[in-house]
Scaffold this motif. Structure first.
Motif, mmCIF file in Angstrom:
data_model
loop_
_atom_site.group_PDB
_atom_site.id
_atom_site.type_symbol
_atom_site.label_atom_id
_atom_site.label_comp_id
_atom_site.label_asym_id
_atom_site.label_seq_id
_atom_site.Cartn_x
_atom_site.Cartn_y
_atom_site.Cartn_z
ATOM 1 N N THR A 148 0.826 -1.204 0.000
ATOM 2 C CA THR A 148 0.000 0.000 0.000
ATOM 3 C C THR A 148 0.863 1.259 0.000
ATOM 4 O O THR A 148 0.501 2.270 -0.612
ATOM 5 N N GLN A 149 2.016 1.218 0.671
ATOM 6 C CA GLN A 149 2.905 2.374 0.675
ATOM 7 C C GLN A 149 3.605 2.539 -0.671
ATOM 8 O O GLN A 149 3.857 3.660 -1.115
ATOM 9 N N LEU A 150 3.920 1.417 -1.320
ATOM 10 C CA LEU A 150 4.507 1.508 -2.652
ATOM 11 C C LEU A 150 3.501 2.111 -3.623
ATOM 12 O O LEU A 150 3.853 2.948 -4.463
ATOM 13 N N ARG A 151 2.237 1.725 -3.495
ATOM 14 C CA ARG A 151 1.212 2.313 -4.366
ATOM 15 C C ARG A 151 1.111 3.813 -4.128
ATOM 16 O O ARG A 151 0.959 4.605 -5.071
ATOM 17 N N ALA A 152 1.211 4.218 -2.867
ATOM 18 C CA ALA A 152 1.161 5.647 -2.564
ATOM 19 C C ALA A 152 2.357 6.372 -3.175
ATOM 20 O O ALA A 152 2.230 7.481 -3.704
ATOM 21 N N ARG A 153 3.536 5.737 -3.127
ATOM 22 C CA ARG A 153 4.722 6.369 -3.714
ATOM 23 C C ARG A 153 4.601 6.470 -5.225
ATOM 24 O O ARG A 153 4.979 7.472 -5.831
ATOM 25 N N LEU A 154 4.069 5.420 -5.857
ATOM 26 C CA LEU A 154 3.873 5.470 -7.303
ATOM 27 C C LEU A 154 2.836 6.531 -7.672
ATOM 28 O O LEU A 154 2.963 7.181 -8.710
ATOM 29 N N THR A 155 1.818 6.691 -6.834
ATOM 30 C CA THR A 155 0.825 7.743 -7.074
ATOM 31 C C THR A 155 1.504 9.097 -7.157
ATOM 32 O O THR A 155 1.228 9.901 -8.056
ATOM 33 N N GLU A 156 2.413 9.347 -6.226
ATOM 34 C CA GLU A 156 3.125 10.628 -6.211
ATOM 35 C C GLU A 156 4.110 10.723 -7.354
ATOM 36 O O GLU A 156 4.185 11.740 -8.048
ATOM 37 N N ARG A 157 4.879 9.655 -7.563
ATOM 38 C CA ARG A 157 5.922 9.683 -8.589
ATOM 39 C C ARG A 157 5.338 9.873 -9.986
ATOM 40 O O ARG A 157 5.905 10.596 -10.811
ATOM 41 N N LEU A 158 4.213 9.233 -10.253
ATOM 42 C CA LEU A 158 3.625 9.270 -11.593
ATOM 43 C C LEU A 158 2.600 10.391 -11.755
ATOM 44 O O LEU A 158 2.055 10.573 -12.837
ATOM 45 N N GLY A 159 2.339 11.133 -10.686
ATOM 46 C CA GLY A 159 1.348 12.190 -10.766
ATOM 47 C C GLY A 159 -0.043 11.650 -11.027
ATOM 48 O O GLY A 159 -0.831 12.247 -11.768
ATOM 49 N N ALA A 160 -0.378 10.523 -10.411
ATOM 50 C CA ALA A 160 -1.655 9.858 -10.672
ATOM 51 C C ALA A 160 -2.760 10.438 -9.814
ATOM 52 O O ALA A 160 -2.533 10.824 -8.669
ATOM 53 N N PRO A 161 -3.968 10.496 -10.346
ATOM 54 C CA PRO A 161 -5.102 10.911 -9.523
ATOM 55 C C PRO A 161 -5.439 9.833 -8.493
ATOM 56 O O PRO A 161 -4.982 8.692 -8.593
ATOM 57 N N ARG A 162 -6.244 10.209 -7.513
ATOM 58 C CA ARG A 162 -6.624 9.271 -6.464
ATOM 59 C C ARG A 162 -7.985 8.633 -6.725
ATOM 60 O O ARG A 162 -8.594 8.094 -5.808
ATOM 61 N N SER A 163 -8.440 8.708 -7.946
ATOM 62 C CA SER A 163 -9.696 8.055 -8.306
ATOM 63 C C SER A 163 -9.520 6.548 -8.192
ATOM 64 O O SER A 163 -8.413 6.006 -8.280
ATOM 65 N N SER A 164 -10.632 5.846 -8.014
ATOM 66 C CA SER A 164 -10.546 4.396 -7.817
ATOM 67 C C SER A 164 -9.973 3.698 -9.037
ATOM 68 O O SER A 164 -9.219 2.730 -8.918
#
Length: 230
Positions: free
Chosen positions: A125-141
Motif C-alpha cells: 500500500t505504501q509503494l502504491r502511494a509512492r507510485l501515485t506521487e511519482r507518476l502524478g496519478a489521480p486518487r480516483s478508484s
C-alpha cells in the motif's frame, strides 16, 4: 499481416505483429546468462538480474510493470547508466531489498553497501502511494486499481510478483474481460493473495470516481491512459 501491396504501408487493423523476441529463452537456457547477467535493457532489468541471482519468467512481469508506468506517465521510471546506479534507483523507489533475498547473488557484495542505507522495503500500500506521487496519478478508484496492478508487478521477490495469469485476475482488468472465470481456482486464489487494494483505507484518501487520466501525453500524443493501456 494485413493486405496491401506495391511496397506501401500495410494496414494491420487492430492486430499486433511481434517481430523481435530479443533475448527470449527457456528457463534452462537462462543459465547461459549467469556469467554476466547481461539480459534485459538496463532500465527494465528485474532486481534478481541486477543482483545476479537465478531468474525465471518473473523478470518479464517486472519489465512489464516498468513499461506500464512509463506509458501512464510519459516519462522514464528508472533511468540509470550502470548496474549500481540502477540498484540505487530501485531502492529509492521500493526501499532496500528484503533481508537475505539476494544473499549469495553474484553482485550482492558489490551492490549491498549502495542500498543498505535506504529504508526497509515498502509494503504494497505504501509503494502504491509512492507510485501515485511519482507518476502524478489521480486518487480516483480507477487510477488506484491500475497502480495496484503495477504494484503487484514491481515486487523485489519474484515469488511475490504477479504472474501473467494472476495479473489477468486483477480487478483492474475485470471490466474488459471476465478473466477470473477462465482461470483455474488455484490461480484465482493465488492472485487474490497478491492483490493489495484497500480502496477505502486512509493511506491514500481515495476520492470517489472522477473523470480519470484524460489526455495524458505519451510520446507527444494524447492518450486515455488507463483505458488504452489495458
Amino acid at each position: 499481416g494485413g493486405g496491401g501491396g506495391g511496397g506501401g504501408e500495410v494496414d494491420l487493423g487492430n492486430r499486433v505483429r511481434l517481430i523481435d523476441f530479443s533475448n527470449a529463452m527457456t528457463p534452462a537456457e537462462s543459465k547461459a546468462y549467469y556469467d554476466t547477467f547481461d539480459v534485459q535493457t538496463l532500465g527494465y532489468r528485474a532486481p534478481e538480474v541486477i543482483f545476479g541471482a537465478p531468474f525465471g519468467f518473473g523478470i518479464d512481469m517486472w519489465s512489464l510493470g516498468v513499461t506500464l508506468c512509463e506509458l501512464f506517465a510519459g516519462c522514464y521510471l528508472l533511468q540509470a547508466a550502470s548496474r549500481g546506479g540502477l540498484a540505487v534507483q530501485v531502492a529509492q523507489l521500493l526501499g532496500r531489498p528484503p533481508q537475505g533475498l539476494f544473499d549469495g547473488a553474484k553482485y550482492h557484495a558489490e551492490l549491498h553497501h549502495l542500498v543498505a542505507h535506504q529504508p526497509p522495503p515498502l509494503p504494497p500500500t505504501q509503494l502504491r502511494a509512492r507510485l501515485t506521487e511519482r507518476l502524478g496519478a489521480p486518487r480516483s478508484s480507477q487510477a488506484q486499481l491500475f497502480l495496484d496492478l503495477v504494484t503487484g508487478m514491481l515486487q523485489y521477490d519474484p515469488r511475490r510478483r504477479l504472474t501473467p495469469s494472476e495479473a489477468l485476475c486483477h480487478p483492474f482488468l475485470a471490466p474488459f474481460f471476465p478473466w477470473r472465470a477462465t482461470m483455474p481456482r488455484e490461480v484465482v486464489a493465488a492472485a487474490d493473495e497478491k492483490v493489495f487494494v484497500e480502496m477505502r483505507g486512509p493511506a491514500l484518501d481515495v476520492q470517489p470516481e472522477e473523470p480519470p487520466l484524460k489526455k495524458r501525453l505519451v510520446g507527444g500524443r494524447p492518450l486515455d491512459a488507463v483505458t488504452q493501456i489495458a
